[in-house]
Structures are given as structure tokens and as C-alpha cells.
Design a protein around this motif. Sequence first.
Motif, PDB file in Angstrom:
ATOM      1  N   ALA A   1       6.615 105.045 148.919  1.00 61.21           N
ATOM      2  CA  ALA A   1       7.705 104.945 149.889  1.00 61.21           C
ATOM      3  C   ALA A   1       8.820 104.031 149.392  1.00 61.21           C
ATOM      4  CB  ALA A   1       7.174 104.434 151.226  1.00 61.21           C
ATOM      5  N   TYR A   2       8.516 103.208 148.378  1.00 54.17           N
ATOM      6  CA  TYR A   2       9.504 102.277 147.821  1.00 54.17           C
ATOM      7  C   TYR A   2       9.630 102.520 146.316  1.00 54.17           C
ATOM      8  CZ  TYR A   2       8.826 100.130 152.347  1.00 54.17           C
ATOM      9  OH  TYR A   2       8.752  99.933 153.703  1.00 54.17           O
ATOM     10  N   LEU A   3      10.801 102.189 145.790  1.00 54.33           N
ATOM     11  CA  LEU A   3      11.063 102.496 144.390  1.00 54.33           C
ATOM     12  C   LEU A   3      10.180 101.718 143.427  1.00 54.33           C
ATOM     13  CD1 LEU A   3      14.943 102.910 144.421  1.00 54.33           C
ATOM     14  CD2 LEU A   3      13.229 104.694 144.053  1.00 54.33           C
ATOM     15  N   HIS A   4       9.736 100.523 143.814  1.00 54.05           N
ATOM     16  CA  HIS A   4       8.857  99.778 142.902  1.00 54.05           C
ATOM     17  C   HIS A   4       7.525 100.496 142.729  1.00 54.05           C
ATOM     18  CE1 HIS A   4       5.789  97.934 145.615  1.00 54.05           C
ATOM     19  NE2 HIS A   4       6.737  98.052 146.523  1.00 54.05           N
ATOM     20  N   GLU A   5       7.179 101.361 143.689  1.00 54.02           N
ATOM     21  CA  GLU A   5       5.939 102.134 143.572  1.00 54.02           C
ATOM     22  C   GLU A   5       6.147 103.404 142.748  1.00 54.02           C
ATOM     23  OE1 GLU A   5       3.450 101.487 147.578  1.00 54.02           O
ATOM     24  OE2 GLU A   5       5.456 102.327 147.952  1.00 54.02           O
ATOM     25  N   LYS A   6       7.363 103.841 142.645  1.00 54.78           N
ATOM     26  CA  LYS A   6       7.659 105.077 141.918  1.00 54.78           C
ATOM     27  C   LYS A   6       7.984 104.837 140.451  1.00 54.78           C
ATOM     28  CE  LYS A   6      10.445 109.318 142.035  1.00 54.78           C
ATOM     29  NZ  LYS A   6       9.302 110.266 142.128  1.00 54.78           N
ATOM     30  N   VAL A   7       8.587 103.688 140.155  1.00 58.71           N
ATOM     31  CA  VAL A   7       9.071 103.443 138.801  1.00 58.71           C
ATOM     32  C   VAL A   7       7.926 103.433 137.789  1.00 58.71           C
ATOM     33  CG1 VAL A   7       8.919 100.901 138.893  1.00 58.71           C
ATOM     34  CG2 VAL A   7      10.653 102.014 137.449  1.00 58.71           C
ATOM     35  N   ILE A   8       8.222 103.950 136.602  1.00 65.76           N
ATOM     36  CA  ILE A   8       7.287 103.950 135.480  1.00 65.76           C
ATOM     37  C   ILE A   8       7.861 103.032 134.405  1.00 65.76           C
ATOM     38  CG2 ILE A   8       6.203 105.349 133.678  1.00 65.76           C
ATOM     39  CD1 ILE A   8       6.580 107.769 135.577  1.00 65.76           C
ATOM     40  N   LEU A   9       7.071 102.079 133.956  1.00 60.94           N
ATOM     41  CA  LEU A   9       7.517 101.166 132.909  1.00 60.94           C
ATOM     42  C   LEU A   9       7.145 101.750 131.552  1.00 60.94           C
ATOM     43  CD1 LEU A   9       6.480  97.724 134.448  1.00 60.94           C
ATOM     44  CD2 LEU A   9       8.429  99.195 134.975  1.00 60.94           C
ATOM     45  N   HIS A  10       8.133 101.834 130.679  1.00 61.43           N
ATOM     46  CA  HIS A  10       7.918 102.522 129.403  1.00 61.43           C
ATOM     47  C   HIS A  10       8.597 101.764 128.271  1.00 61.43           C
ATOM     48  CE1 HIS A  10       7.105 105.925 126.778  1.00 61.43           C
ATOM     49  NE2 HIS A  10       8.381 105.958 126.414  1.00 61.43           N
ATOM     50  N   ASN A  11       7.875 101.576 127.181  1.00 59.25           N
ATOM     51  CA  ASN A  11       8.424 100.932 125.987  1.00 59.25           C
ATOM     52  C   ASN A  11       9.391 101.896 125.309  1.00 59.25           C
ATOM     53  OD1 ASN A  11       8.951  99.796 123.478  1.00 59.25           O
ATOM     54  ND2 ASN A  11       6.843  99.100 123.167  1.00 59.25           N
ATOM     55  N   ALA A  12      10.656 101.520 125.230  1.00 58.50           N
ATOM     56  CA  ALA A  12      11.667 102.405 124.652  1.00 58.50           C
ATOM     57  C   ALA A  12      11.408 102.697 123.183  1.00 58.50           C
ATOM     58  CB  ALA A  12      13.053 101.774 124.812  1.00 58.50           C
ATOM     59  N   ARG A  13      10.598 101.865 122.528  1.00 58.86           N
ATOM     60  CA  ARG A  13      10.310 102.076 121.109  1.00 58.86           C
ATOM     61  C   ARG A  13       9.020 102.867 120.884  1.00 58.86           C
ATOM     62  NH1 ARG A  13      11.922  96.021 118.835  1.00 58.86           N
ATOM     63  NH2 ARG A  13      14.195  96.355 118.830  1.00 58.86           N
ATOM     64  N   ASP A  14       8.395 103.295 121.964  1.00 55.69           N
ATOM     65  CA  ASP A  14       7.143 104.055 121.879  1.00 55.69           C
ATOM     66  C   ASP A  14       7.438 105.451 121.340  1.00 55.69           C
ATOM     67  OD1 ASP A  14       4.720 105.274 122.175  1.00 55.69           O
ATOM     68  OD2 ASP A  14       4.449 104.753 124.280  1.00 55.69           O
ATOM     69  N   THR A  15       6.824 105.807 120.238  1.00 58.61           N
ATOM     70  CA  THR A  15       7.054 107.119 119.619  1.00 58.61           C
ATOM     71  C   THR A  15       5.943 108.111 119.932  1.00 58.61           C
ATOM     72  OG1 THR A  15       5.967 106.368 117.574  1.00 58.61           O
ATOM     73  CG2 THR A  15       8.371 106.131 117.707  1.00 58.61           C
ATOM     74  N   SER A  16       5.011 107.739 120.820  1.00 61.20           N
ATOM     75  CA  SER A  16       3.945 108.660 121.207  1.00 61.20           C
ATOM     76  C   SER A  16       4.526 109.766 122.082  1.00 61.20           C
ATOM     77  CB  SER A  16       2.852 107.901 121.962  1.00 61.20           C
ATOM     78  OG  SER A  16       3.385 107.315 123.133  1.00 61.20           O
ATOM     79  N   PRO A  17       3.743 110.805 122.390  1.00 64.92           N
ATOM     80  CA  PRO A  17       4.253 111.902 123.216  1.00 64.92           C
ATOM     81  C   PRO A  17       4.955 111.381 124.471  1.00 64.92           C
ATOM     82  CG  PRO A  17       2.102 112.465 122.374  1.00 64.92           C
ATOM     83  CD  PRO A  17       2.356 111.051 121.948  1.00 64.92           C
ATOM     84  N   SER A  18       6.104 111.939 124.749  1.00 67.26           N
ATOM     85  CA  SER A  18       6.977 111.397 125.782  1.00 67.26           C
ATOM     86  C   SER A  18       6.451 111.648 127.185  1.00 67.26           C
ATOM     87  CB  SER A  18       8.368 112.002 125.651  1.00 67.26           C
ATOM     88  OG  SER A  18       9.220 111.537 126.662  1.00 67.26           O
ATOM     89  N   ILE A  19       6.698 110.680 128.084  1.00 65.14           N
ATOM     90  CA  ILE A  19       6.379 110.857 129.494  1.00 65.14           C
ATOM     91  C   ILE A  19       7.593 111.403 130.240  1.00 65.14           C
ATOM     92  CG2 ILE A  19       4.698 108.996 129.509  1.00 65.14           C
ATOM     93  CD1 ILE A  19       6.846 107.242 130.837  1.00 65.14           C
ATOM     94  N   PHE A  20       8.673 111.637 129.498  1.00 66.75           N
ATOM     95  CA  PHE A  20       9.890 112.133 130.127  1.00 66.75           C
ATOM     96  C   PHE A  20       9.697 113.575 130.564  1.00 66.75           C
ATOM     97  CE2 PHE A  20      11.311 108.406 128.129  1.00 66.75           C
ATOM     98  CZ  PHE A  20      12.560 108.070 128.605  1.00 66.75           C
ATOM     99  N   GLY A  21      10.093 113.867 131.801  1.00 67.97           N
ATOM    100  CA  GLY A  21      10.009 115.217 132.331  1.00 67.97           C
ATOM    101  C   GLY A  21      11.376 115.864 132.388  1.00 67.97           C
ATOM    102  N   GLU A  22      11.531 116.793 133.316  1.00 67.28           N
ATOM    103  CA  GLU A  22      12.775 117.543 133.415  1.00 67.28           C
ATOM    104  C   GLU A  22      13.870 116.784 134.153  1.00 67.28           C
ATOM    105  OE1 GLU A  22      13.639 120.521 132.057  1.00 67.28           O
ATOM    106  OE2 GLU A  22      11.791 120.243 130.932  1.00 67.28           O
ATOM    107  N   LYS A  23      13.493 116.004 135.165  1.00 71.32           N
ATOM    108  CA  LYS A  23      14.492 115.321 135.987  1.00 71.32           C
ATOM    109  C   LYS A  23      14.179 113.828 136.002  1.00 71.32           C
ATOM    110  CE  LYS A  23      15.148 119.369 138.956  1.00 71.32           C
ATOM    111  NZ  LYS A  23      15.079 119.893 140.342  1.00 71.32           N
ATOM    112  N   VAL A  24      14.827 113.097 135.120  1.00 67.83           N
ATOM    113  CA  VAL A  24      14.475 111.696 134.904  1.00 67.83           C
ATOM    114  C   VAL A  24      15.712 110.811 134.980  1.00 67.83           C
ATOM    115  CG1 VAL A  24      13.482 110.036 133.276  1.00 67.83           C
ATOM    116  CG2 VAL A  24      12.553 112.348 133.416  1.00 67.83           C
TER     117      VAL A  24
END
Length: 323
Positions: free
Chosen positions: A22-45
Motif C-alpha cells: 500500500a506504500y511505496l517503501h513496500e513496493k520499491v526494489i533495491l538493486h545494485n546498478a553495477r550488477d551484471t547478473s540477469p536483469s530484474i527490469f521488466g516492461e514498465k519500470v
Amino acid sequence: MKGTYSQPSPEHWTGRTSGKQAYLHEKVILHNARDTSPSIFGEKVFALLGYACDEGVRRNFGRPGALEGPNAIRTQLGKMPNHLPESNSLIDLGDLHCPDGNMEATQEALDKQIQNILNKNAFPLLLGGGHDIAFGHYRGLRNYLGKQKRLGIINFDAHFDLRKNDKGNHSGTPFYQIAQDAANQNITFHYLCLGIRKDANTSELFDTANTLGAQYISRADFTIQKLVHVEQTIKTFLSGLDKVYVTIDLDGFSSAYAPGVSAASPLGFSPEIVLASLAVIIRSRKLMSLDLAEMNPAFDRDEQTAKLAAGLLHYSMHELALL
């Protein structure tokens, strides 16, 4: 001393707990910008990235403290309700820093990160930091688009930030640098500044704006009472572009709304006209990226400016999600 990058921290994302995002702190995903592993990025980010740098403000003889701006904005944004569809993701990529006063290196890192975000089909939302954020931000957008696309800039600001950089780059030079960069590439400089004040710009800066073909609306005309004129100016500007980059300098607002900035003034504009303008820009479907500049928690009052900045992001994300 921090390096040029730090990962996002959960300590800046707290608030009421609902258990159902219900709040954005619960929705946000923390991600290391230098992480080269398979992306967690989806279609609408929506991808948040901080520019924790106020070296440009210091060079411009302003009040330091804006390097703490990104986390102040995150703290307020996380407490806000989440109305985003489940298909929309919100990702925090952490912060870029400016160790040893090397602002140019930080801008170059920002350029690369912007390209990375866009290559993953995400929408960049940048948190500043001094307004020197604009040069690195623009370079990333331009390098991603290439020379053929008509990219414009809409700057909500009391200042042109068109100071010549013959004595060095700082928070007052980014759009002059962009104009020079465009000229070097034989690209038209498309620049619209909303909220310009005569008491905040010298005659030389008005001359420079005219010479470079910059467009602007004065603070006196940038009001909700003159919304028809403001909307028409924005629509006409957008009609000649493929994409637009929006940058919001928080010191353009009246200090009644935004005391926590590098250069506060009671004579600035109101949130109402900015929100109405953002609606026009977003609905054009040409908005490519957005940043907030000059958030300075050292001079804020009851987190008022941080809440304003977070509210502008909240509005923009949710309007973009409707497209």
C-alpha cells in the motif's frame, strides 16, 4: 571517502507497513546498478538514481548540502501511498558521488548510467544534488538517442543556468555546456525555461539566452491564472520535438514551499502551476526522463522541500503509469 557509487540502502525506505504494498517503501526494489547478473527490469519500470553531488554548487558560491538531497527525497517518497499498477516496478539504483571534487567524472558516470537505464527500457527519475546534474543527464539521453532525434529540455527554474564556463563548470553552467555541445554536433539547441526571474539573472544571461535561441516564460507569467498561455507555450515547444527531458530546480519554487534549497527566494513559483505543466508534458507522450535538482536538507523546514520533491515524483510516476 565514498567512491563514485553506493548501493541503495533500506534505511531510507521506511513507513507504515500494510503487507500488501500500500506504500511505496513496500513496493520499491533495491538493486545494485553495477550488477551484471540477469536483469530484474521488466516492461514498465521507474528507475531512481541519486546524484549525491554539490560540487557544482560549491564552485558557484552557493550553499553546500545538496549532496544529501537524494536520500531526503527517498525518505519522504517511501512513506507515500502506492497507486501504481502491479505491472509497474519501482527500482532504486543507489547514488553516484563526487569524491575529491571531480564533478566531471561524476557527470560522465551519470551519462553512462542513464544509457544503461534506457537500454533496459526503464524510465529514469534522478534525484539531486546540484543542477550540474543536467549536463550528465542530457549527455546520457543524447548518446542514447543519437544525433538524429530532436531532443528538447524543459527547465522549471528561476535561473537560466546559462553562465559561460570559461572559468570552469559549475551548477550555473549546465545548459550553456549543453548548447555548446549541441553546436559542436551541429544539433539545434531546444531549451524552454519556465519561471525565469529578472532578480535572479543578469542582463548578460538574458542576452545569452536570446543569442542561443532559448525560450522562456517569466515568473510573472508562470502562474495558474495564465495557464492557457503556459499550456500553449509548452505544446508549441513540444510540437517540434521527438523527445523531451524535464528538469525541476527546486529553488525555482517560492521559499514558502521550498526553503530547503541552495538558493532560496520568496519570489518563486507555486507547485500548482508546475503540476499543471507536468500534466501537459506527460500527456504528450514525449517525456523521456526527469530529474529534481538543488534539494538541500541542511536548510529544509519540517522536511517541507523533501515532501514537495517526493510529491512531484509521486505525481509524475502515477501519471506516466496511466499512459
